[in-house]
Design a protein around this motif. Structure first.
Motif, short mmCIF file in Angstrom:
data_model
loop_
_atom_site.label_atom_id
_atom_site.label_comp_id
_atom_site.label_asym_id
_atom_site.label_seq_id
_atom_site.Cartn_x
_atom_site.Cartn_y
_atom_site.Cartn_z
N SER A 81 0.83 -1.20 0.00
CA SER A 81 0.00 0.00 0.00
C SER A 81 0.87 1.26 0.00
O SER A 81 0.39 2.35 -0.27
CB SER A 81 -0.92 0.00 1.22
OG SER A 81 -0.15 0.16 2.38
N ARG B 5 2.12 -1.23 -7.47
CA ARG B 5 0.90 -1.84 -6.94
C ARG B 5 0.14 -2.57 -8.03
O ARG B 5 -0.35 -3.67 -7.84
CB ARG B 5 0.01 -0.76 -6.34
CG ARG B 5 0.49 -0.34 -4.97
CD ARG B 5 -0.57 0.38 -4.25
NE ARG B 5 -0.49 1.80 -4.50
CZ ARG B 5 -1.42 2.66 -4.11
NH1 ARG B 5 -2.50 2.22 -3.50
NH2 ARG B 5 -1.30 3.94 -4.34
N MET C 65 -0.61 -6.47 -7.90
CA MET C 65 -1.99 -6.95 -7.89
C MET C 65 -2.20 -8.00 -8.98
O MET C 65 -2.79 -9.04 -8.80
CB MET C 65 -2.95 -5.78 -8.16
CG MET C 65 -3.30 -5.01 -6.92
SD MET C 65 -4.02 -6.11 -5.70
CE MET C 65 -3.14 -5.57 -4.27
N LEU D 158 -6.00 -9.22 -0.63
CA LEU D 158 -6.81 -8.19 -1.27
C LEU D 158 -7.64 -7.36 -0.30
O LEU D 158 -7.57 -6.13 -0.35
CB LEU D 158 -7.68 -8.81 -2.37
CG LEU D 158 -6.88 -9.43 -3.52
CD1 LEU D 158 -7.80 -10.10 -4.53
CD2 LEU D 158 -6.01 -8.39 -4.20
N PRO D 159 -8.41 -7.97 0.62
CA PRO D 159 -9.19 -7.11 1.53
C PRO D 159 -8.31 -6.28 2.46
O PRO D 159 -8.62 -5.11 2.72
CB PRO D 159 -10.06 -8.09 2.32
CG PRO D 159 -9.53 -9.43 2.06
CD PRO D 159 -8.75 -9.38 0.80
N SER E 179 -6.97 -3.37 0.46
CA SER E 179 -7.91 -2.30 0.11
C SER E 179 -8.28 -1.48 1.34
O SER E 179 -8.52 -0.28 1.22
CB SER E 179 -9.14 -2.87 -0.59
OG SER E 179 -9.91 -3.60 0.31
N ASP F 115 -5.14 0.71 2.20
CA ASP F 115 -4.99 1.71 1.14
C ASP F 115 -5.92 2.89 1.36
O ASP F 115 -5.62 4.02 0.97
CB ASP F 115 -5.30 1.02 -0.20
CG ASP F 115 -4.83 1.88 -1.36
OD1 ASP F 115 -3.76 2.51 -1.21
OD2 ASP F 115 -5.54 1.94 -2.37
N LYS F 116 -7.06 2.64 2.00
CA LYS F 116 -8.06 3.70 2.15
C LYS F 116 -7.88 4.49 3.44
O LYS F 116 -8.63 5.44 3.69
CB LYS F 116 -9.47 3.09 2.13
CG LYS F 116 -9.92 2.73 0.72
CD LYS F 116 -11.42 2.51 0.67
CE LYS F 116 -11.81 1.85 -0.63
NZ LYS F 116 -12.11 0.42 -0.49
N SER G 169 -6.94 -1.31 10.22
CA SER G 169 -6.91 -2.33 9.17
C SER G 169 -7.64 -3.60 9.59
O SER G 169 -7.82 -4.51 8.80
CB SER G 169 -5.47 -2.66 8.79
OG SER G 169 -4.83 -3.31 9.88
N GLY H 127 -10.28 -5.29 7.46
CA GLY H 127 -9.73 -6.03 6.31
C GLY H 127 -9.23 -7.40 6.74
O GLY H 127 -9.47 -8.40 6.05
#
Lengths: 359, 282
Positions: free
Chosen positions: B78, B85, B89, B164-165, B168, B171-172, B200, B203
């Protein structure tokens, strides 16, 4: 409001799907004489046919073949019991055929449509599993035995003992199928394949639990890869398959255990309520033709029930004592018979006991 | 209002292929072959405790390993540039373009006693070196047909669902929050411990769900990588439908018990992430 809409469309979709199915079904049934001769849905063992035979059949009759395979009699039985799947021709083994006859799962054959049945070895007609020969036409038959890799096994095995030999820990492959695996243990203990004696069956499972730490893995057709590549030294499988494996790995050898072994017949049957019965009979008839029989035989190397095919075969093959055994070998063999329901239930619970046992 | 109707196809789909089968599972679980209502399917469940144990222990092991591998990967990813990235991915997703079974077959030939790893080690003289130092007679490292191989299969197949979760969510995270922590004197470790990690967690929780559930119910992995010697729940259930046993009633009962245990576990987990988004399993 939203809910009722969802329900409505669900109902509409279901109806649509159902009527759609009905449509196609009657479509093929109504006009079998049209240019499109319809289909035949065939359900056979894996690695058990020369697939070009299917194309030959379509070329000759115009009937399309939809071909699926299964891994064990029990898996096939499960699929047929789940009413969803429908097949026109299935090719189970002897004991499973008698179970299916008992449970009224098979359709009697119209032998007028199967004239090639005449070519079948009389010794294989009217067998124990189908005494009046109403439901089945033999496809292939053969013997079970021990396959071993001569570079990894120093001795020349003569008995089932080798499957339980601690010297080969981690090198042994065992059937992943209760009937065959328990059968091997029963023979090792000197019992019949068809025993209904609870103690004998439990004793067999105890032996298999003792064997479990020695077993590399429990296999069905994955035995081909493992024996051919030399990842395992010893396994029990069918003589026809042994010949196939030996073509790839010449170090492999076959032993017919002295305690006796399994003689099996796989035969073609038509399940109850098959949609394309006449196509199924045409298919069975074609599989009994010399041409198709020879192709299959030379591909899978099982023993053919067709006399004309045996004549056409290379004398080296038809004279093979394990492929076409004489009386003295046959006398040591035993066929699986269908077991009574409570014995089958015992097989299930005992097999689970083995599978759950620690390594 | 009108737009909601667009969801109708999915509602229909769910009703037909999720809710209806679930109802069937429940009906089957509480009936016997003759069609009568019974609890027999459950009263014999104790026999199968070892299968439950194997499945849960191996699935938990796989989930923990996935967190240990997946979290740092997601965290450092991230902070990379957009280009890195995107490539990463892509690489994480790439194996998923191939069928699960094919990937597992590949592992079989990698882990085999005569497989790629052992051949490689033999070719670089690793075994000779070990044998000459320790006086042993090592020919290969045994990896296939063990429980470790099953866990490896689970980790390999389900790791993307952990990465992945977590990625994401991290990252946010609003950078101003991190900057605020730094302004207030928190060092790198403290920022991670007090800010990034707690934020996090949602996630991680959805990652755990997405790895644990398929792991605990997996079948074929045990057969392919474990040599069929460790009976897992998925295999046990399959055996009831397609195996020797043919007892869909017992199979449904086992499936139902498994679902209930998983739901309870997930409910307990969700307690930790209460109020957070993205973990709504129940």
């Amino acid at each position: 409001m939203k809910k009722s809409l969802a329900l409505l469309s669900a109902a509409a979709l279901t109806l649509g799907a159902l009527s759609g199915c009905g449509g196609t079904q009657s479509g093929t049934a109504d006009d079998p004489g049209a240019a499109d001769k319809g289909v035949v849905n065939v359900y056979n063992w894996g690695v058990y046919i020369d697939e070009s035979v299917l194309e030959d059949f379509t070329a000759e009759t115009g009937i399309k073949v939809v071909y699926d395979t299964f891994e064990s009699n029990e898996a096939m039985y499960g699929v047929l019991k789940n009413e969803g799947a429908s097949y026109d021709v299935v090719i189970p083994s002897d004991y499973m055929i008698s179970r299916m006859i008992e449970e009224d799962m098979l359709e009697p054959l119209n032998f007028d449509n199967i004239p090639n049945f005449e070519d079948v070895d009389p010794a294989l007609k009217n067998p124990d599993y189908d005494p009046e020969n109403l439901y089945s036409v033999p496809y292939m038959w053969g013997l079970l035995g021990v396959i071993y890799n001569t570079t990894m096994v120093d001795e020349t095995p003569t008995s089932w003992d080798i499957m339980f030999d601690e010297d080969y820990a981690g090198q042994i492959l065992m059937f992943n199928n209760s009937r065959d695996a328990i059968g091997i243990a029963l023979k090792e203990l000197g019992y019949s394949y068809n025993t209904t004696d609870e103690n004998q069956i439990k004793e067999a499972i105890d032996l298999l639990i003792e064997q479990k730490p020695l077993v590399q893995s429990y296999v069905m057709d994955d035995i081909f890869e493992k024996m051919q590549s030399g990842s395992a030294a010893i396994g029990a499988y069918y003589y026809g398959d042994f010949l196939t494996m030996q073509e790839v790995n010449p170090d492999l050898a076959f032993c017919l255990p002295e305690e006796g072994t399994n003689l099996y017949v796989d035969a073609m049957c038509i399940p109850k309520n098959a949609e394309n019965k006449e196509n199924a009979e045409a298919f069975i008839n074609y599989m009994c033709s010399t041409q198709a029989g020879l192709k299959n035989c030379e591909e899978i190397w099982y023993s053919t029930p067709l006399l004309s095919v045996r004549e056409e075969l290379d004398p080296e093959v038809s004279g093979d004592p394990y492929a076409y055994p004489d009386e003295s070998i046959l006398a040591q063999c035993e066929s699986f018979k269908n077991l009574p329901a409570d014995t089958l239930a015992l097989y299930d619970s005992e097999w689970t006991r083995l599978m759950l046992a620690s390594n | 209002m009108k737009n909601k109707w667009l969801a109708a196809p999915y509602v229909v789909w769910m009703a037909l292929f999720v809710v209806a089968p679930l109802i069937l599972v429940v009906i089957f679980a509480f009936t016997d072959k003759a069609g009568g209502i019974t609890l027999d399917n459950f009263s014999n469940m104790a026999t199968y405790i070892p299968a439950f144990q194997h499945s849960f222990v191996l699935a938990i092991a796989a989930t923990v390993i996935c967190i240990l591998i997946g979290y740092p990967l997601a965290y450092f990813l991230s902070r990379e540039s957009l280009m890195v990235r995107k490539v990463a991915m892509m690489l994480i997703m790439l194996p998923m373009w191939m069928n699960f079974l094919l990937r597992t077959y590949a592992w079989m030939s990698i882990l085999d006693d005569n497989g790629l790893i052992n051949q490689f080690l033999a070719n670089i003289g690793f075994f000779n070196l070990i044998n000459s130092i320790f006086g042993t007679n090592l020919q290969y490292i045994h990896m296939i047909n063990t429980q470790g191989a099953i866990v490896l299969g689970m980790v390999y197949n389900f790791l993307p669902f952990m990465v992945l979760p977590i990625f994401s969510v991290i990252d946010k995270i609003d950078h101003r929050v991190i900057e605020a922590a730094q302004d207030l004197g928190a060092n790198g470790t403290m920022v991670f411990r007090k800010v990034i990690f707690p934020l996090s967690l949602p996630g991680v929780l959805s990652g755990v769900t997405m790895v644990f559930i398929p792991s605990v119910s997996t079948f074929a992995l045990s057969r392919l990588l474990g040599g069929g010697k460790t009976l897992l729940l998925g295999d046990l259930i399959e055996m009831q439908f397609l195996g020797n046993a043919y007892n869909p009633h017992l199979g449904s009962a086992i499936a139902l018990v498994m679902m209930v245990i998983v739901l309870v576990m997930m409910a307990i987990m969700n307690r930790f992430g209460e109020g957070e988004e993205g973990v709504a399993v129940l």
